[in-house]
Design a protein around this motif. Sequence first.
Motif, short mmCIF file in Angstrom:
data_model
loop_
_atom_site.label_atom_id
_atom_site.label_comp_id
_atom_site.label_asym_id
_atom_site.label_seq_id
_atom_site.Cartn_x
_atom_site.Cartn_y
_atom_site.Cartn_z
N PRO A 1 0.81 -1.22 0.00
CA PRO A 1 0.00 0.00 0.00
C PRO A 1 0.85 1.28 0.00
CG PRO A 1 -0.86 -1.56 1.60
CD PRO A 1 0.47 -2.09 1.14
N ARG A 2 0.41 2.20 -0.77
CA ARG A 2 1.07 3.49 -0.81
C ARG A 2 1.07 4.16 0.56
NH1 ARG A 2 1.02 7.19 -5.67
NH2 ARG A 2 1.84 9.15 -4.87
N GLU A 3 0.04 3.92 1.33
CA GLU A 3 -0.04 4.50 2.67
C GLU A 3 1.16 4.04 3.51
OE1 GLU A 3 -2.74 2.54 5.12
OE2 GLU A 3 -2.68 4.05 6.71
N LEU B 1 -4.80 -6.96 -1.22
CA LEU B 1 -3.36 -7.09 -0.98
C LEU B 1 -3.15 -7.68 0.40
CD1 LEU B 1 -1.19 -4.02 -2.05
CD2 LEU B 1 -1.24 -6.33 -3.02
N LEU C 1 9.16 17.34 -2.37
CA LEU C 1 9.05 17.18 -0.91
C LEU C 1 8.26 18.34 -0.29
CD1 LEU C 1 12.58 15.81 0.07
CD2 LEU C 1 10.46 14.54 -0.36
N ASP D 1 9.09 7.34 4.39
CA ASP D 1 9.89 8.45 3.87
C ASP D 1 10.86 8.04 2.77
OD1 ASP D 1 8.86 10.69 4.95
OD2 ASP D 1 10.34 10.90 6.56
N PHE E 1 4.05 2.92 2.27
CA PHE E 1 5.21 3.53 1.63
C PHE E 1 5.42 4.95 2.11
CE2 PHE E 1 6.84 6.35 -1.67
CZ PHE E 1 8.01 5.73 -2.04
N GLU E 2 4.34 5.71 2.18
CA GLU E 2 4.44 7.12 2.59
C GLU E 2 5.03 7.24 4.00
OE1 GLU E 2 4.40 9.76 1.10
OE2 GLU E 2 2.76 10.03 -0.33
N GLY F 1 -2.84 3.40 -5.83
CA GLY F 1 -2.86 3.16 -4.39
C GLY F 1 -1.79 2.21 -3.90
N THR F 2 -0.91 1.78 -4.82
CA THR F 2 0.11 0.80 -4.47
C THR F 2 1.48 1.25 -4.99
OG1 THR F 2 -0.66 -0.41 -6.43
CG2 THR F 2 -1.33 -1.26 -4.29
N MET F 3 2.50 0.69 -4.37
CA MET F 3 3.88 0.97 -4.74
C MET F 3 4.62 -0.36 -4.83
SD MET F 3 3.96 4.41 -4.56
CE MET F 3 5.69 4.81 -4.52
N SER G 1 -3.94 -5.71 4.74
CA SER G 1 -3.25 -4.42 4.56
C SER G 1 -4.33 -3.36 4.44
CB SER G 1 -2.38 -4.45 3.30
OG SER G 1 -3.17 -4.28 2.13
N SER G 2 -3.92 -2.14 4.23
CA SER G 2 -4.90 -1.06 4.11
C SER G 2 -5.57 -1.05 2.74
CB SER G 2 -4.22 0.29 4.37
OG SER G 2 -3.16 0.50 3.45
N ILE G 3 -5.19 -1.98 1.87
CA ILE G 3 -5.71 -2.04 0.50
C ILE G 3 -6.45 -3.36 0.30
CG2 ILE G 3 -4.99 -2.28 -1.91
CD1 ILE G 3 -4.39 0.43 -1.30
N ARG H 1 4.66 17.67 -0.99
CA ARG H 1 4.25 16.52 -0.18
C ARG H 1 4.04 16.94 1.27
NH1 ARG H 1 7.67 12.40 2.43
NH2 ARG H 1 6.47 10.48 2.76
N ILE I 1 10.45 8.16 -0.36
CA ILE I 1 10.46 9.13 -1.46
C ILE I 1 11.38 10.31 -1.15
CG2 ILE I 1 8.49 10.57 -0.69
CD1 ILE I 1 9.20 9.45 -4.32
N ALA I 2 11.66 10.54 0.13
CA ALA I 2 12.61 11.60 0.49
C ALA I 2 14.04 11.12 0.30
CB ALA I 2 12.39 12.03 1.94
N HIS J 1 13.38 17.55 -6.75
CA HIS J 1 13.12 16.73 -5.57
C HIS J 1 12.70 17.60 -4.39
CE1 HIS J 1 14.54 13.78 -2.28
NE2 HIS J 1 13.43 13.31 -2.80
#
Lengths: 312, 312
Positions: free
Chosen positions: A77-79, B37, B111, A85, A81-82, A128-130, B32-34, B114, A87-88, B107
């Motif tokens: 889930p992207r949630e 999945l 950020l 961090d 993943f978020e 919604g996924t990564m 999961s939250s999805i 985000r 992506i930072a 980037h």
Amino acid sequence: MTAADASPLSDLNRARAEFRDELIEAGHLVPSSIDGLYGRSGEFEDVIELIDTRVRAAGKAAHGSKPQRFRFPPVFPRESFERTDYIASFPNLTGAINTFSGDNKAHAALLAERSEGKDWDHFLEPAGTMLVSAACHPAYSMLVGTLPDDGVMLDVYGYCFRHEPAVDPARMQAFRMHEFVQVGTPDQAEGHRNSWVDRGLEVLADLGLDAAPEIANDPFFGRAGRMLAANQRNENLKTELVVRLYGDLDDGTAVVSCNCHRDHFGHTFGISTADGEEAHSACVGFGMERIALAMFRTHGLDTSKWPANLRV
Amino acid sequence: MTAADASPLSDLNRARAEFRDELIEAGHLVPSSIDGLYGRSGEFEDVIELIDTRVRAAGKAAHGSKPQRFRFPPVFPRESFERTDYIASFPNLTGAINTFSGDNKAHAALLAERSEGKDWDHFLEPAGTMLVSAACHPAYSMLVGTLPDDGVMLDVYGYCFRHEPAVDPARMQAFRMHEFVQVGTPDQAEGHRNSWVDRGLEVLADLGLDAAPEIANDPFFGRAGRMLAANQRNENLKTELVVRLYGDLDDGTAVVSCNCHRDHFGHTFGISTADGEEAHSACVGFGMERIALAMFRTHGLDTSKWPANLRV
């Protein structure tokens, strides 16, 4: 030979390309139109299973039945993943999944633009996924809350994705990682990491590989990343077990990684120790494809000529 | 009970949610939250391996060592995806992979947006890869050219992705498919498909599952898709082996699929038979998670109470 051909970088890239071509020629890897994406032959998979037999045995010898086995699919889930961090720190390695959520009319428009050779990605939306970038990442969200006294140890194994197209067959965009993860007190986590440096070296030695431990850092992105990398080294949070696939042309290839995460995942996922502190975590990750490649490099491309105890 | 609760659809959805919750409660699946999945427990994986042992044995009994084993990662080149016309037929199931290819400045902007809670996907770009939607899709590009007289038979097994979030645990977004694929003359392909209907039923019967063959169609998208689906049925190109997970509440769940592709892949990938015709292809695909779920549904959630020959 030109001056560029004679440079160390060129020698290294030539060695990488030659090894890749040998693996393809021998039928162990199937090339694709994308650097770093390969099919695996059945024999390559047998080598992976041979390696995993040793990894599982080492886990059992060290931890008995304590590790809880979980296997996660290659997307999560992207949630979650978020929260990490990622992506930072590693935006350039990230894989975000898009899909089409439109109606018949939008689909017709997509197909019309596609048939004209135009880009059609703007018709897609986040799904919604990564893609999973480290085998343990999908696991932390299931540990939210308070851990038992001796923490939790996980055995996770799955496909990981990192967008880093490369000629080097050891730098794949999709590869498998088998991890043992300890989540608990700082001592439990650090002890886990430290114990797996020697244990990992033993597994590799038993596979006939000449490996050495090196203090290392993750490839954090950009200017801000250089400081994160320096801190990670200064605080001795990452030890890689390195095999020289290309002799002295580079500093070797990390095939196992032993990592202290401090309270990174405990903090971001809300995981507490039994005494109410934020949980620390650590993991050892076996890079399955890289270990297989190290075995082909060390023992040769013909597995029928490998040492008797390593026959597949 | 309201009128809505009493409707067949509601009964079906309640049965699906109950089965999902039972699987989670028993620890076989990790939510999961999805929707769609899940993590898999070690025991769930043991069931998958038990099933695969039977699938491999059936393949060996039927074809000896003829099938060439290949294992592909869960992502494959967009170039190959584009050739399959999947975006025309199943846009809503597609998974396209995006990544960040920008510089430090971009980037920092990502950020910043985000951190303000804004969407940051517009900073990403296509990564050149797609999620694999059927295990055999990455294989066809390696067959470009002319086949030997008896064609080629492949044994492929890997993770597939389809974006179809659902409460039904049998409709996962990420799942594994083990396929035997025949590429060759029309007779070779059709014979392969037909032979695997009975053989697949035997594998399922040996696993204690009550399955039946059904003429079926793929879920082609939209208005144009309805005609494709009708043609597929009329021409008898797809037979699914169906197990009733939810009694009479629906028509059952396809756990194995036996498919004639006609010259679809031969044409689009430029694969020819020895006599110069466009190659036909056919495959049987075992839906590994669905078969595992059918076993839990049939034999119960406690594998220690399964029939002796099915103990994991």
